[in-house]
Motif scaffolding. Structure first.
Motif, PDB file in Angstrom:
ATOM      1  N   VAL A  22      13.776  -1.181  12.606  1.00  0.00           N
ATOM      2  CA  VAL A  22      13.288   0.143  12.227  1.00  0.00           C
ATOM      3  C   VAL A  22      11.878   0.341  12.788  1.00  0.00           C
ATOM      4  O   VAL A  22      11.032  -0.560  12.720  1.00  0.00           O
ATOM      5  N   PHE A  23      11.648   1.554  13.322  1.00  0.00           N
ATOM      6  CA  PHE A  23      10.339   1.938  13.840  1.00  0.00           C
ATOM      7  C   PHE A  23       9.828   3.118  13.024  1.00  0.00           C
ATOM      8  O   PHE A  23      10.464   4.168  12.976  1.00  0.00           O
ATOM      9  N   VAL A  24       8.682   2.940  12.381  1.00  0.00           N
ATOM     10  CA  VAL A  24       8.062   3.969  11.552  1.00  0.00           C
ATOM     11  C   VAL A  24       6.970   4.649  12.367  1.00  0.00           C
ATOM     12  O   VAL A  24       6.114   3.968  12.962  1.00  0.00           O
ATOM     13  N   LEU A  25       6.975   5.974  12.382  1.00  0.00           N
ATOM     14  CA  LEU A  25       5.997   6.744  13.140  1.00  0.00           C
ATOM     15  C   LEU A  25       5.049   7.450  12.185  1.00  0.00           C
ATOM     16  O   LEU A  25       5.467   8.300  11.398  1.00  0.00           O
ATOM     17  N   ASP A  26       3.784   7.085  12.231  1.00  0.00           N
ATOM     18  CA  ASP A  26       2.757   7.727  11.404  1.00  0.00           C
ATOM     19  C   ASP A  26       1.449   7.684  12.188  1.00  0.00           C
ATOM     20  O   ASP A  26       0.972   6.594  12.522  1.00  0.00           O
ATOM     21  N   PRO A  27       0.879   8.851  12.545  1.00  0.00           N
ATOM     22  CA  PRO A  27      -0.285   8.845  13.436  1.00  0.00           C
ATOM     23  C   PRO A  27      -1.457   8.020  12.928  1.00  0.00           C
ATOM     24  O   PRO A  27      -2.137   7.364  13.709  1.00  0.00           O
ATOM     25  N   MET A  28      -1.713   8.075  11.611  1.00  0.00           N
ATOM     26  CA  MET A  28      -2.927   7.468  11.081  1.00  0.00           C
ATOM     27  C   MET A  28      -2.597   6.416  10.025  1.00  0.00           C
ATOM     28  O   MET A  28      -2.004   6.725   8.984  1.00  0.00           O
ATOM     29  N   LEU A  29      -2.975   5.180  10.263  1.00  0.00           N
ATOM     30  CA  LEU A  29      -2.902   4.145   9.243  1.00  0.00           C
ATOM     31  C   LEU A  29      -4.284   4.073   8.603  1.00  0.00           C
ATOM     32  O   LEU A  29      -5.187   3.402   9.100  1.00  0.00           O
ATOM     33  N   ALA A  30      -4.457   4.825   7.525  1.00  0.00           N
ATOM     34  CA  ALA A  30      -5.769   4.964   6.890  1.00  0.00           C
ATOM     35  C   ALA A  30      -5.881   4.023   5.682  1.00  0.00           C
ATOM     36  O   ALA A  30      -6.227   2.860   5.836  1.00  0.00           O
ATOM     37  N   THR A  31      -5.551   4.501   4.493  1.00  0.00           N
ATOM     38  CA  THR A  31      -5.636   3.628   3.310  1.00  0.00           C
ATOM     39  C   THR A  31      -4.513   2.598   3.303  1.00  0.00           C
ATOM     40  O   THR A  31      -4.628   1.559   2.649  1.00  0.00           O
ATOM     41  N   GLY A  32      -3.410   2.887   3.986  1.00  0.00           N
ATOM     42  CA  GLY A  32      -2.269   1.975   4.010  1.00  0.00           C
ATOM     43  C   GLY A  32      -1.245   2.241   2.930  1.00  0.00           C
ATOM     44  O   GLY A  32      -0.175   1.632   2.936  1.00  0.00           O
ATOM     45  N   GLY A  33      -1.549   3.154   2.006  1.00  0.00           N
ATOM     46  CA  GLY A  33      -0.628   3.406   0.896  1.00  0.00           C
ATOM     47  C   GLY A  33       0.702   3.981   1.352  1.00  0.00           C
ATOM     48  O   GLY A  33       1.768   3.561   0.880  1.00  0.00           O
ATOM     49  N   THR A  34       0.653   4.922   2.288  1.00  0.00           N
ATOM     50  CA  THR A  34       1.891   5.532   2.783  1.00  0.00           C
ATOM     51  C   THR A  34       2.767   4.502   3.469  1.00  0.00           C
ATOM     52  O   THR A  34       3.966   4.388   3.185  1.00  0.00           O
ATOM     53  N   LEU A  35       2.182   3.734   4.375  1.00  0.00           N
ATOM     54  CA  LEU A  35       2.974   2.754   5.116  1.00  0.00           C
ATOM     55  C   LEU A  35       3.521   1.666   4.197  1.00  0.00           C
ATOM     56  O   LEU A  35       4.679   1.242   4.344  1.00  0.00           O
ATOM     57  N   GLU A  36       2.735   1.233   3.240  1.00  0.00           N
ATOM     58  CA  GLU A  36       3.223   0.228   2.287  1.00  0.00           C
ATOM     59  C   GLU A  36       4.449   0.754   1.539  1.00  0.00           C
ATOM     60  O   GLU A  36       5.443   0.032   1.356  1.00  0.00           O
ATOM     61  N   THR A  37       4.393   2.012   1.117  1.00  0.00           N
ATOM     62  CA  THR A  37       5.521   2.603   0.389  1.00  0.00           C
ATOM     63  C   THR A  37       6.758   2.712   1.261  1.00  0.00           C
ATOM     64  O   THR A  37       7.870   2.361   0.850  1.00  0.00           O
ATOM     65  N   VAL A  38       6.581   3.201   2.497  1.00  0.00           N
ATOM     66  CA  VAL A  38       7.721   3.383   3.393  1.00  0.00           C
ATOM     67  C   VAL A  38       8.347   2.042   3.750  1.00  0.00           C
ATOM     68  O   VAL A  38       9.580   1.896   3.752  1.00  0.00           O
ATOM     69  N   ILE A  39       7.537   1.046   4.033  1.00  0.00           N
ATOM     70  CA  ILE A  39       8.079  -0.280   4.338  1.00  0.00           C
ATOM     71  C   ILE A  39       8.870  -0.810   3.152  1.00  0.00           C
ATOM     72  O   ILE A  39       9.947  -1.411   3.319  1.00  0.00           O
ATOM     73  N   GLY A  40       8.368  -0.585   1.943  1.00  0.00           N
ATOM     74  CA  GLY A  40       9.098  -1.024   0.752  1.00  0.00           C
ATOM     75  C   GLY A  40      10.462  -0.366   0.647  1.00  0.00           C
ATOM     76  O   GLY A  40      11.456  -1.026   0.297  1.00  0.00           O
ATOM     77  N   MET A  41      10.551   0.908   0.954  1.00  0.00           N
ATOM     78  CA  MET A  41      11.826   1.624   0.924  1.00  0.00           C
ATOM     79  C   MET A  41      12.800   1.033   1.941  1.00  0.00           C
ATOM     80  O   MET A  41      13.998   0.870   1.657  1.00  0.00           O
ATOM     81  N   LEU A  42      12.290   0.705   3.125  1.00  0.00           N
ATOM     82  CA  LEU A  42      13.141   0.146   4.176  1.00  0.00           C
ATOM     83  C   LEU A  42      13.571  -1.279   3.842  1.00  0.00           C
ATOM     84  O   LEU A  42      14.719  -1.670   4.086  1.00  0.00           O
ATOM     85  N   ALA A  43      12.652  -2.056   3.284  1.00  0.00           N
ATOM     86  CA  ALA A  43      12.982  -3.432   2.924  1.00  0.00           C
ATOM     87  C   ALA A  43      14.054  -3.471   1.844  1.00  0.00           C
ATOM     88  O   ALA A  43      14.962  -4.320   1.884  1.00  0.00           O
ATOM     89  N   GLN A  44      13.979  -2.564   0.875  1.00  0.00           N
ATOM     90  CA  GLN A  44      14.983  -2.518  -0.186  1.00  0.00           C
ATOM     91  C   GLN A  44      16.375  -2.214   0.351  1.00  0.00           C
ATOM     92  O   GLN A  44      17.376  -2.617  -0.243  1.00  0.00           O
ATOM     93  N   ARG A  45      16.437  -1.531   1.481  1.00  0.00           N
ATOM     94  CA  ARG A  45      17.724  -1.187   2.087  1.00  0.00           C
ATOM     95  C   ARG A  45      18.194  -2.234   3.094  1.00  0.00           C
ATOM     96  O   ARG A  45      19.210  -2.050   3.752  1.00  0.00           O
ATOM     97  N   GLY A  46      17.422  -3.319   3.255  1.00  0.00           N
ATOM     98  CA  GLY A  46      17.878  -4.435   4.069  1.00  0.00           C
ATOM     99  C   GLY A  46      17.446  -4.430   5.515  1.00  0.00           C
ATOM    100  O   GLY A  46      18.049  -5.136   6.341  1.00  0.00           O
ATOM    101  N   ALA A  47      16.405  -3.666   5.886  1.00  0.00           N
ATOM    102  CA  ALA A  47      15.953  -3.631   7.274  1.00  0.00           C
ATOM    103  C   ALA A  47      15.622  -5.038   7.765  1.00  0.00           C
ATOM    104  O   ALA A  47      15.034  -5.850   7.046  1.00  0.00           O
ATOM    105  N   ALA A  48      16.005  -5.325   9.018  1.00  0.00           N
ATOM    106  CA  ALA A  48      15.747  -6.646   9.588  1.00  0.00           C
ATOM    107  C   ALA A  48      14.287  -6.799   9.978  1.00  0.00           C
ATOM    108  O   ALA A  48      13.675  -7.860   9.760  1.00  0.00           O
ATOM    109  N   THR A  49      13.720  -5.771  10.583  1.00  0.00           N
ATOM    110  CA  THR A  49      12.305  -5.746  10.962  1.00  0.00           C
ATOM    111  C   THR A  49      11.795  -4.319  10.819  1.00  0.00           C
ATOM    112  O   THR A  49      12.568  -3.364  10.916  1.00  0.00           O
TER     113      THR A  49
END
Length: 213
Positions: A126-153
Motif C-alpha cells: 500500500v502507498f499512502v499519499l499525503d503532501p505534508m507529514l507534520a504532526t504525524g497524527g494523520t499518517l499514524e491513523t491511516v497506517i493503523g487502518m491499513l495494518a488492521q486490514r492486513g496490509a503487507a507493507t
C-alpha cells in the motif's frame, strides 16, 4: 520504520518552486504532480517482482514483472488527491482507495470522516499519499487502518516532512512491530510551529492545490 529523503537535483528544483509564495495554483499543481512522480519512482524501488521470460524479435529474454496481489494507492483527502495522477502514472495497474481526514485546528488532532478501503488487504503493498507529514497524527491513523486490514507493507509518499512527524510514526511503528513502514519524502524541514505547520514548509498544501474553502 525507514525514512528515505530523495536527494536529486530535479527534486530540489521542483520543491524550491513549490515553496515560493508567488507560485500560483495551476503551476503548483503541475509541479506537485511532477515531484510525486519522481518520489514514486524511489517509493516503488522495493516492490515485489516475479521472474518471467519473454520473447523478443531475436529470441527469449529473462526479465521481471510486478508480483501480485495488486498494489493499493491511498490518497488522504483532500490534499492527497493532488498527488494521485503523479503516482498512478508509474503504477497504472494499482487499485485506488481513499481516506478522508480533518484536523482540528485547536487540538491538532485528526479525525476520520471518510473510509473507502478494501476490507481485506492481506499480502498487498500500500502507498499512502499525503503532501505534508507534520504532526504525524494523520499518517499514524491511516497506517493503523491499513495494518488492521492486513496490509503487507505501507509506504507513505510525502512532499515534505517535519522531524516531529517522523518521530511520532517511527515510535508507533518501530522496526519489527506490526506492518513494515517506509516514508519517502523530498526533504525533512526544520520544525513545526505552534499551529502544527511545517517551517519553512510551503503553506497549506490543500489550499495551494485547490484553493481555500
Amino acid at each position: 520504520m525507514q525514512t528515505l529523503v530523495v536527494d536529486h537535483p530535479l527534486v530540489a528544483h521542483k520543491l524550491t518552486m513549490l515553496r515560493e509564495e508567488a507560485t500560483q495554483a495551476p503551476t503548483f499543481r503541475r509541479l506537485a504532480d511532477e515531484l510525486v512522480t519522481l518520489l514514486a519512482y524511489e517509493a516503488m524501488r522495493e516492490m515485489r517482482v516475479r521472474p518471467v521470460t519473454v520473447t523478443t524479435p531475436l529470441g527469449p529474454a529473462d526479465g521481471a514483472k510486478l508480483a501480485g496481489p495488486v498494489a493499493l494507492v491511498v490518497p488522504v483527502l483532500r490534499a492527497g488527491i493532488g498527488m494521485l495522477d503523479g503516482m498512478t502514472r508509474l503504477l497504472p495497474t494499482a487499485d485506488v482507495g481513499f481516506v478522508g481526514m480533518v484536523r482540528d485546528e485547536e487540538s491538532l488532532v485528526a479525525s476520520t470522516y471518510a473510509d473507502r478501503l478494501p476490507a481485506d488487504l492481506s499480502g498487498r503493498e500500500v502507498f499512502v499519499l499525503d503532501p505534508m507529514l507534520a504532526t504525524g497524527g494523520t499518517l499514524e491513523t491511516v497506517i493503523g487502518m491499513l495494518a488492521q486490514r492486513g496490509a503487507a507493507t505501507v509506504t507513505a509518499v510525502c512532499l515534505l516532512a517535519a522531524p516531529e512527524g517522523i518521530d511520532r510514526v517511527a515510535a508507533a511503528y518501530p522496526d519489527g512491530g506490526g506492518v513494515p513502514v517506509r516514508v519517502v519524502t523530498a526533504t525533512v524541514d526544520e520544525r513545526l510551529n505552534d499551529r502544527g505547520y511545517i517551517v519553512p514548509g510551503l503553506g497549506d498544501a490543500g489550499d495551494r492545490l485547490f484553493g481555500r474553502i
